[in-house]
Structures are given as structure tokens and as C-alpha cells.
Scaffold this motif. Sequence first.
Motif, PDB file in Angstrom:
ATOM      1  N   GLY A 123       0.800  -1.228   0.000  1.00  0.00           N
ATOM      2  CA  GLY A 123       0.000   0.000   0.000  1.00  0.00           C
ATOM      3  C   GLY A 123       0.831   1.275   0.000  1.00  0.00           C
ATOM      4  O   GLY A 123       2.032   1.242   0.246  1.00  0.00           O
ATOM      5  N   THR A 124       0.169   2.389  -0.281  1.00  0.00           N
ATOM      6  CA  THR A 124       0.845   3.687  -0.238  1.00  0.00           C
ATOM      7  C   THR A 124       1.211   4.029   1.200  1.00  0.00           C
ATOM      8  O   THR A 124       2.287   4.551   1.478  1.00  0.00           O
ATOM      9  CB  THR A 124      -0.105   4.801  -0.745  1.00  0.00           C
ATOM     10  OG1 THR A 124      -0.706   4.369  -1.945  1.00  0.00           O
ATOM     11  CG2 THR A 124       0.626   6.095  -0.963  1.00  0.00           C
ATOM     12  N   THR A 125       0.294   3.710   2.110  1.00  0.00           N
ATOM     13  CA  THR A 125       0.487   4.069   3.508  1.00  0.00           C
ATOM     14  C   THR A 125       0.945   2.875   4.322  1.00  0.00           C
ATOM     15  O   THR A 125       1.911   2.953   5.076  1.00  0.00           O
ATOM     16  CB  THR A 125      -0.852   4.578   4.103  1.00  0.00           C
ATOM     17  OG1 THR A 125      -1.527   5.324   3.110  1.00  0.00           O
ATOM     18  CG2 THR A 125      -0.614   5.424   5.330  1.00  0.00           C
TER      19      THR A 125
ATOM     20  N   GLY B 122      -7.520   4.520  -0.525  1.00  0.00           N
ATOM     21  CA  GLY B 122      -6.369   4.310   0.345  1.00  0.00           C
ATOM     22  C   GLY B 122      -5.679   5.633   0.631  1.00  0.00           C
ATOM     23  O   GLY B 122      -6.308   6.694   0.631  1.00  0.00           O
ATOM     24  N   GLY B 123      -4.368   5.567   0.848  1.00  0.00           N
ATOM     25  CA  GLY B 123      -3.625   6.784   1.143  1.00  0.00           C
ATOM     26  C   GLY B 123      -3.403   7.630  -0.101  1.00  0.00           C
ATOM     27  O   GLY B 123      -3.445   8.858  -0.053  1.00  0.00           O
TER      28      GLY B 123
ATOM     29  N   GLU C 268      -4.279  11.022   1.497  1.00  0.00           N
ATOM     30  CA  GLU C 268      -3.251  12.070   1.635  1.00  0.00           C
ATOM     31  C   GLU C 268      -3.745  13.411   1.114  1.00  0.00           C
ATOM     32  O   GLU C 268      -3.334  14.472   1.596  1.00  0.00           O
ATOM     33  CB  GLU C 268      -1.969  11.683   0.887  1.00  0.00           C
ATOM     34  CG  GLU C 268      -1.301  10.422   1.405  1.00  0.00           C
ATOM     35  CD  GLU C 268      -1.108  10.412   2.908  1.00  0.00           C
ATOM     36  OE1 GLU C 268      -0.604  11.416   3.436  1.00  0.00           O
ATOM     37  OE2 GLU C 268      -1.485   9.403   3.557  1.00  0.00           O
TER      38      GLU C 268
ATOM     39  N   LYS D  41      -7.399  14.696  10.746  1.00  0.00           N
ATOM     40  CA  LYS D  41      -8.272  14.011   9.789  1.00  0.00           C
ATOM     41  C   LYS D  41      -8.870  12.751  10.421  1.00  0.00           C
ATOM     42  O   LYS D  41     -10.066  12.496  10.312  1.00  0.00           O
ATOM     43  CB  LYS D  41      -7.455  13.648   8.542  1.00  0.00           C
ATOM     44  CG  LYS D  41      -8.220  12.864   7.512  1.00  0.00           C
ATOM     45  CD  LYS D  41      -7.325  12.438   6.364  1.00  0.00           C
ATOM     46  CE  LYS D  41      -6.379  11.319   6.796  1.00  0.00           C
ATOM     47  NZ  LYS D  41      -5.562  10.825   5.668  1.00  0.00           N
ATOM     48  N   ILE D  42      -8.012  11.968  11.086  1.00  0.00           N
ATOM     49  CA  ILE D  42      -8.477  10.724  11.702  1.00  0.00           C
ATOM     50  C   ILE D  42      -9.442  11.014  12.858  1.00  0.00           C
ATOM     51  O   ILE D  42     -10.490  10.395  12.985  1.00  0.00           O
ATOM     52  CB  ILE D  42      -7.265   9.875  12.147  1.00  0.00           C
ATOM     53  CG1 ILE D  42      -6.532   9.397  10.878  1.00  0.00           C
ATOM     54  CG2 ILE D  42      -7.670   8.712  13.024  1.00  0.00           C
ATOM     55  CD1 ILE D  42      -5.190   8.775  11.103  1.00  0.00           C
TER      56      ILE D  42
ATOM     57  N   SER E 211     -12.987  11.903  11.985  1.00  0.00           N
ATOM     58  CA  SER E 211     -13.881  10.821  11.546  1.00  0.00           C
ATOM     59  C   SER E 211     -14.809  10.437  12.693  1.00  0.00           C
ATOM     60  O   SER E 211     -15.873   9.877  12.469  1.00  0.00           O
ATOM     61  CB  SER E 211     -13.073   9.595  11.118  1.00  0.00           C
ATOM     62  OG  SER E 211     -12.448   9.843   9.894  1.00  0.00           O
TER      63      SER E 211
ATOM     64  N   GLY F 136     -10.040   0.326   2.323  1.00  0.00           N
ATOM     65  CA  GLY F 136      -9.058   1.412   2.425  1.00  0.00           C
ATOM     66  C   GLY F 136      -9.375   2.299   3.614  1.00  0.00           C
ATOM     67  O   GLY F 136     -10.536   2.615   3.878  1.00  0.00           O
ATOM     68  N   GLY F 137      -8.318   2.685   4.334  1.00  0.00           N
ATOM     69  CA  GLY F 137      -8.474   3.444   5.576  1.00  0.00           C
ATOM     70  C   GLY F 137      -9.260   4.738   5.412  1.00  0.00           C
ATOM     71  O   GLY F 137     -10.005   5.140   6.320  1.00  0.00           O
ATOM     72  N   ALA F 138      -9.121   5.383   4.251  1.00  0.00           N
ATOM     73  CA  ALA F 138      -9.733   6.699   4.084  1.00  0.00           C
ATOM     74  C   ALA F 138     -11.254   6.623   3.897  1.00  0.00           C
ATOM     75  O   ALA F 138     -11.933   7.647   3.972  1.00  0.00           O
ATOM     76  CB  ALA F 138      -9.078   7.434   2.921  1.00  0.00           C
TER      77      ALA F 138
HETATM   78  P1  ADP Z   1      -3.014   2.311   1.332  1.00  0.00           P
HETATM   79  O1  ADP Z   1      -3.766   1.125   0.849  1.00  0.00           O
HETATM   80  O2  ADP Z   1      -2.851   3.340   0.288  1.00  0.00           O
HETATM   81  O3  ADP Z   1      -1.768   1.986   2.034  1.00  0.00           O
HETATM   82  P2  ADP Z   1      -4.790   2.496   3.587  1.00  0.00           P
HETATM   83  O4  ADP Z   1      -5.941   1.701   3.127  1.00  0.00           O
HETATM   84  O5  ADP Z   1      -3.926   1.938   4.663  1.00  0.00           O
HETATM   85  O6  ADP Z   1      -3.923   3.018   2.383  1.00  0.00           O
HETATM   86  O7  ADP Z   1      -5.383   3.910   4.027  1.00  0.00           O
HETATM   87  C1  ADP Z   1      -4.532   4.899   4.473  1.00  0.00           C
HETATM   88  C2  ADP Z   1      -5.228   6.210   4.453  1.00  0.00           C
HETATM   89  O8  ADP Z   1      -6.399   6.149   5.262  1.00  0.00           O
HETATM   90  C3  ADP Z   1      -4.339   7.297   5.043  1.00  0.00           C
HETATM   91  O9  ADP Z   1      -4.478   8.475   4.287  1.00  0.00           O
HETATM   92  C4  ADP Z   1      -4.901   7.434   6.447  1.00  0.00           C
HETATM   93  O10 ADP Z   1      -4.662   8.723   6.987  1.00  0.00           O
HETATM   94  C5  ADP Z   1      -6.376   7.204   6.192  1.00  0.00           C
HETATM   95  N1  ADP Z   1      -7.121   6.806   7.390  1.00  0.00           N
HETATM   96  C6  ADP Z   1      -6.903   5.742   8.184  1.00  0.00           C
HETATM   97  N2  ADP Z   1      -7.786   5.729   9.200  1.00  0.00           N
HETATM   98  C7  ADP Z   1      -8.584   6.814   9.035  1.00  0.00           C
HETATM   99  C8  ADP Z   1      -9.703   7.368   9.767  1.00  0.00           C
HETATM  100  N3  ADP Z   1     -10.157   6.800  10.884  1.00  0.00           N
HETATM  101  N4  ADP Z   1     -10.255   8.499   9.282  1.00  0.00           N
HETATM  102  C9  ADP Z   1      -9.796   9.089   8.172  1.00  0.00           C
HETATM  103  N5  ADP Z   1      -8.768   8.622   7.445  1.00  0.00           N
HETATM  104  C10 ADP Z   1      -8.163   7.497   7.877  1.00  0.00           C
END
Ligand code: ADP
Length: 567
Positions: free
Chosen positions: A11-13, A172-173, A202, A239-240, A243, A304-306
Motif C-alpha cells: 500500500g501507499t500508507t 487508500g492513502g 493524503e 483528519k483521523i 472521523s 481502504g483506511g480513508a
Molecule cells: P493504502 O492502501 O494506500 O496503504 P490504507 O488503506 O492503509 O492506504 O489507508 C490509508 C489512508 O487512510 C491514510 O491516508 C490514512 O490517513 C487514512 N485513514 C486511516 N484511518 C482513518 C480514519 N479513521 N479516518 C480518516 N482517514 C483514515
Amino acid sequence: MTHVPIGIDLGTTNSLVAAFIDGEPKLIPNALGNYLTPSVVSIENNELLVGQAARERLLTHPKNTAAVFKRKMGTDASLRLGGVAYSPEDLSSLVLAKLRQDAEAYLGCEIRDVVVSVPAYFNQTQRQATKNACALAGLNLVRLVNEPTAAALAYGVHQRDAETQFLVVDLGGGTFDVTILEMFDGVMEVKASSGDAFLGGEDFTEVLAKLICEKLDFPWAKLGANLQSEIRARANTAKIRLSDDDAWTVSLQIKNEMHEIVLSRQAFEEAAKPILRRMLVPIERCMYDTGLDHHALDRILLVGGATRMPMVRHMVTRCFSKFPEFEIDPDHAVALGAAVQAALASEDRALDDIVVTDVSPFSVGIDVSEELPDGKCVHGLFAPIIERNTPLPASRNEVFYARNARQRSVSTKIYQGESAYVSENVLLGKFRVKLPRKLDEAECVDLLITYDTSGLLEVEATVLSTGEKTGMVIEALADGLSEQDVAARLEKMKALKVHPRDNEVNQALLSRLRRVHEMALGNTRSQILTMIAQFDAVLNGRDPKEIERVRGELEEILDAFDDLYVS
Ligand code: ADP
Ligand code: MG
């Protein structure tokens, strides 16, 4: 050697690794006991840190630490760390090597074959760069799997007889993917994929960072690199937090002056509207390509986290008049699905009844000229040979005629994209085929373009009169690596010193202590300095039990501190 199917979400993050064991995909924890390994690399004095320990150093050692390099995959960008230049492929290979090491330690066997996930919207150069990163990490890439398809597989493996049309939204990130799949009797068929390879969490962080600057009345460009990283880290925390909470206060010290900025979720959502609107473009394109109505979709999966941001969830719910599902943790689905794909590739009997087909992410075609009725000629137009969303693998051919018998070669350029003009698409390579001397008639060449199941392209040309073939993998910015290339780049990376696995937890704690020390002020700061000295002394004592005891104590204190500054 037992063969364990392995899937990697690079992943990116964050990156994750999973294995398919006893008919189930299972996540593998890293040396710190976490499933998520931050995709961050830090190098100083040839010493390498990857993952959590490196992420902690983003703030304290921004010049020696690299993150979000997946966004640069397939470009010739280079990042200098500790005085040495690394390509995004090099850095990704260090993350892959780390995951490999963790998986080998956990499973107790050597790992070579892997399935790696990529955003569905990765083009040829980005996919090729990912393949190269695997070669640099000493891994054999069995195939690439698209991230949303992998996520759908993680769901599908538990509900094989379901009959559904579903949509996967993966934010994702750094990347955004949308995929529509149909599942019927164990057959999972991707109908269409679309996305934006430069849109992710991001970008939302960036919105908040700019908002902080606006409130501070401080132009972003005038902040130094350190302050920019600090504001970015605070924006990420905000940002987190936003949420879950309606407002969040960021405290910042600039030139000995304390600033407190209150950020509301409402202001964030207002400022992020343009990014949210960009998310609608791939969603609409995907719907258009399948010809489906918004109400025809049975299920919506968020990955994805975002996608944890309420504004993203609301947008999707509004768009499809349906609540999304999150039975599988949005952070885990892709890695689990990649392991399922690895098991499918090794024909694991537990998956006898599952078949998955994917589609090409982009149209691929050539440069043509068009003659208008008035005799004028328009050059640089794009003629697709394989259109986007064609089921994979796919091969199509196109015959080229030499203009006359004297012509000694034919050449063409190959592009990937959807624009009518080649200049707006991605140039993958130039193709030139020598022609045999023929006196009576013009020669012709058959160009065969193939998308394999990884979404990677190959091109082969055949001179029709002789049957002579010129095969080539498309040459582009990110070429396939020759054995010498791999050897030379491995040599550079071999020079890096890797910490022994059992020291990783200590390294991560030390990096974390240093980050918190930099962020803290006054009494807290001196308290943390004492903790750094104490931990240093305990490490020098080399008593494992004592190290573990003190580490536990310090971690508890830091957890309380980090409740204020999640990063
Ligand atoms: P990737 O697949 O690109 O590695 P992820 O699926 O791990 O990414 O998601 C990472 C992104 O999600 C980051 O930008 C992170 O800040 C964001 N993120 C994670 N948890 C939260 C949350 N609770 N609220 C908002 N953004 C979040
Ligand atoms: Mg991801």
C-alpha cells in the motif's frame, strides 16, 4: 519445502502480508505484532529501518525518511536518503523484503512466490515497476491482482453461492479505485474498473494542512521542510480524529509562540468538497461502462483506511441509496484477498469452486492520422486496439501495410489511456519492425497486443510474408529489469545494514521516543529526554528481560501522550 500461498498488499500508507492456510486466508503479524507495516523507509549511515520505526522518523529525520513513494511508481523520480539516490521501485522492494522476512519468520519456511496487489487503475509502467520491485526483493511475482478485486475475493470466499452485483470502493492513502463485480455460482467476474491513481487520503490531509496554514495566516510555501512535515502530521491526526469527533484542536509552536487552531468537521468537509467531487468521476465511468443503474447494485463494499471518513460514507450512501458494508476490516480485505488469489494460482483444492476474471484497466492503442473530406490530415489521434474493461487475458491484432514496396521498416507508437489524442495518453513505447526487401508489392506486419491476467501488456510483431516474429515486452519509462540491472541494484541495497529482527521493537520505541520528544514542550519534553536516556542505558545493559520490562513501562507512558497526537 512446503508451499504456502502468499499475498501482499503493497500500500501507499501501509502494507500487509497474508498466507492461505487450511483453506482460509490469514494475516501475518510483523515483528511488532501488528498486521499493518507502514510503507516507510528510513536510511541513515547505511542503516535501514522499514515500517513503524521508520514512520516515527518522518518527523525527526525528514531528509532520511521516505513515505508515499507508491505514488511515484513507474516514474523516474529518485529520492535521496542518507546521501544515496533510491528509485520508488528500490524503496518498494525494501518494504517487500521486510514483509517477506516477517512472513518467513512467522511461517518458518522460505518464501519466493507471491501475489501482489496493485490499484486497479495502475497503468503499464506502474505495474511493471511493481513487478521490478518484487524482483529486487528476491521474490517471484506469480501475478498481480487488482486491489478491489482482491477485496471482493476476501468477501466472496465466505459467500460462494451468493448471487450478487457489487461495487467496491477503495480509497487508500494515495489511490482511488472503483470496481463493479458480478458473482454467480462461485464465478466472480469483474465487469468494470475505474479510478484515479492520484487521489487518496493524503489529499484530504493536504486540505487540512492548508486549512491550518490559513488559520495561522502563514503561507504554506514559506514554511520550512520540518514545519511542513509537522503540520502534515498534525493534519493527519486531525483528519483521523474528525472521523469520530465534530471538532479537533491542533496545538503548534512556531518560533516560540503557541498557536491553537480549532478545526471543525464541517469546515473540513466544506474544504474537501472538490476532492469528493473528483471521486464521482470514476464512479460514474464505471456505472456507464457496465450499463448498470445505480439501484441495480446489491452490495457496496468499502475498502481502504480513508473510507472511514464520514463524508466518504455519506457520499457513497447518497449515490447508491444503500448503506455500505464493512464486515471485513477495510485495512485487511486486500491482503486477505491477495492470499486467496495466490491460493487460486497454486490450484488449492479448497478453492475448487471459485473462478475469478478481471478486466483491462485502460484502452491500449496506437497513433493514427485521419484524412478529412477536404484532404487535410489530422495527426496524433488515438486508435484503441484493446478497449478498457475487456476481460483478461486479451489479445488483439492489427495489420500495418507499408506504403510501397521500397519501404524498409514500419513503426508505430503504443499508448494507454482514453483520450482521443495520443498526446494526452501514456506513451508506452515505440515499435519499429524491419521489413525484408520485396520488389513486387508492399509488405505488411501483424501487430499482436496482449494483456495478461496481471494487466501487463506484451507486444509481438510478425512480418506476414516471412513469418518472422519480433517479440518484445513494451519498453517504457519503467522497463523490465535485466539480470545485470537486478544485480547492480541489489549490490546497492546489500550495503544497507538491517537490524536483527529481535531489535526491531527497540528501534521502533527509540524512534517513537525521539518523535514525541521533538513534539513535546517544557516539562513533558525533559521527562521524555530522561526516558530516552533511561532506555539507552537499559539497551546497553543487554539484559533482555530488563529491556522488555522498561519497554513496557515506557510504551504505556507514550500511549497516554500519543492519545493527544495520533499520527
Ligand atoms: P493504502 O492502501 O494506500 O496503504 P490504507 O488503506 O492503509 O492506504 O489507508 C490509508 C489512508 O487512510 C491514510 O491516508 C490514512 O490517513 C487514512 N485513514 C486511516 N484511518 C482513518 C480514519 N479513521 N479516518 C480518516 N482517514 C483514515
Ligand atoms: Mg490499500
